[in-house]
Design a protein around this motif. Structure first.
Motif, short mmCIF file in Angstrom:
data_model
loop_
_atom_site.label_atom_id
_atom_site.label_comp_id
_atom_site.label_asym_id
_atom_site.label_seq_id
_atom_site.Cartn_x
_atom_site.Cartn_y
_atom_site.Cartn_z
N LEU A 185 0.68 -1.21 -0.09
CA LEU A 185 0.12 0.19 0.00
C LEU A 185 0.97 1.14 -0.04
CD1 LEU A 185 -2.87 -1.01 2.63
CD2 LEU A 185 -3.21 -0.56 -0.07
N SER A 223 2.19 2.14 -3.31
CA SER A 223 1.32 2.61 -4.54
C SER A 223 0.87 3.98 -4.11
CB SER A 223 0.00 1.64 -4.43
OG SER A 223 -0.75 2.02 -3.17
N SER A 224 0.25 4.38 -5.01
CA SER A 224 -0.45 5.75 -4.86
C SER A 224 -1.75 5.70 -4.26
CB SER A 224 -0.43 6.54 -6.21
OG SER A 224 -1.41 5.84 -7.00
N THR A 225 -2.26 4.61 -3.75
CA THR A 225 -3.34 4.61 -3.13
C THR A 225 -3.36 5.05 -1.76
OG1 THR A 225 -4.15 2.52 -4.17
CG2 THR A 225 -5.26 2.81 -2.26
N SER A 226 -4.35 6.21 -1.36
CA SER A 226 -4.44 6.60 -0.08
C SER A 226 -5.20 5.43 0.83
CB SER A 226 -5.08 8.10 0.12
OG SER A 226 -6.52 7.87 0.49
N PHE A 227 -4.69 5.42 2.19
CA PHE A 227 -5.44 4.29 3.20
C PHE A 227 -5.14 4.85 4.29
CE2 PHE A 227 -0.94 3.08 2.86
CZ PHE A 227 -0.61 2.67 3.97
N LEU A 266 -5.78 -3.37 -4.26
CA LEU A 266 -5.42 -2.26 -5.11
C LEU A 266 -5.80 -2.32 -6.46
CD1 LEU A 266 -1.44 -2.45 -4.05
CD2 LEU A 266 -3.09 -0.53 -3.49
N SER A 267 -6.51 -3.28 -6.76
CA SER A 267 -7.09 -3.41 -8.31
C SER A 267 -8.52 -3.56 -8.05
CB SER A 267 -6.44 -4.59 -8.85
OG SER A 267 -7.02 -5.06 -10.45
N ALA A 310 -8.26 0.67 -8.48
CA ALA A 310 -8.24 1.70 -7.27
C ALA A 310 -9.53 1.91 -6.28
CB ALA A 310 -7.79 2.93 -7.75
N ASP A 318 -11.74 3.55 -3.57
CA ASP A 318 -12.12 4.91 -3.09
C ASP A 318 -11.32 5.02 -1.49
OD1 ASP A 318 -13.70 5.54 -5.05
OD2 ASP A 318 -15.56 4.71 -4.41
N HIS A 319 -11.70 3.95 -0.78
CA HIS A 319 -11.27 4.31 0.51
C HIS A 319 -10.60 2.75 1.21
CE1 HIS A 319 -10.52 6.51 4.56
NE2 HIS A 319 -10.92 5.25 4.97
N VAL A 320 -9.59 2.86 1.88
CA VAL A 320 -9.00 1.44 2.23
C VAL A 320 -8.68 1.78 3.59
CG1 VAL A 320 -6.89 -0.12 2.46
CG2 VAL A 320 -7.83 0.67 0.14
#
Length: 100
Positions: free
Chosen positions: A14, A17-21, A90-91, A93, A95-97
């Protein structure tokens, strides 16, 4: 208890990645104390949670007075591999993790 190796690998994926969590240290304690953050988390659209057994996670949110929407995806870091959990988180993307 989630195996630390799985949790650490998922968190690393995480972070890379560029994912916000958001991560919490103890979802059970939050539910026991009816932490107001749970209500905000449950209100998120496209929520994916990586924690333990889905039934337990749903029960914790219910106990805290903020049931999760039916479409919430809950991944089980006790029964799935880190690769499976991270790939699902992650796949595509989300909205919220939330990880616990």
């Amino acid at each position: 208890m989630v195996p630390s190796g799985v949790k650490n690998e998922v968190l690393q994926r995480l972070c890379d990645s560029s994912t916000s969590f958001e991560t919490v240290s103890d979802l059970c304690e939050m539910a026991a104390h009816r932490d107001p953050r749970l209500k905000a988390i449950a209100a998120c659209d496209g929520l994916r949670i990586a924690a333990c057994y889905p039934r337990a996670v749903k029960g914790l949110f219910q106990q805290a007075g903020c049931p999760l929407p039916a479409e919430t995806e809950i991944l089980n870091m006790r029964a799935q591999t880190a690769q499976e959990v991270a790939d699902s988180l992650l796949s595509p993307a989300p909205d919220h993790v939330l990880t616990a």
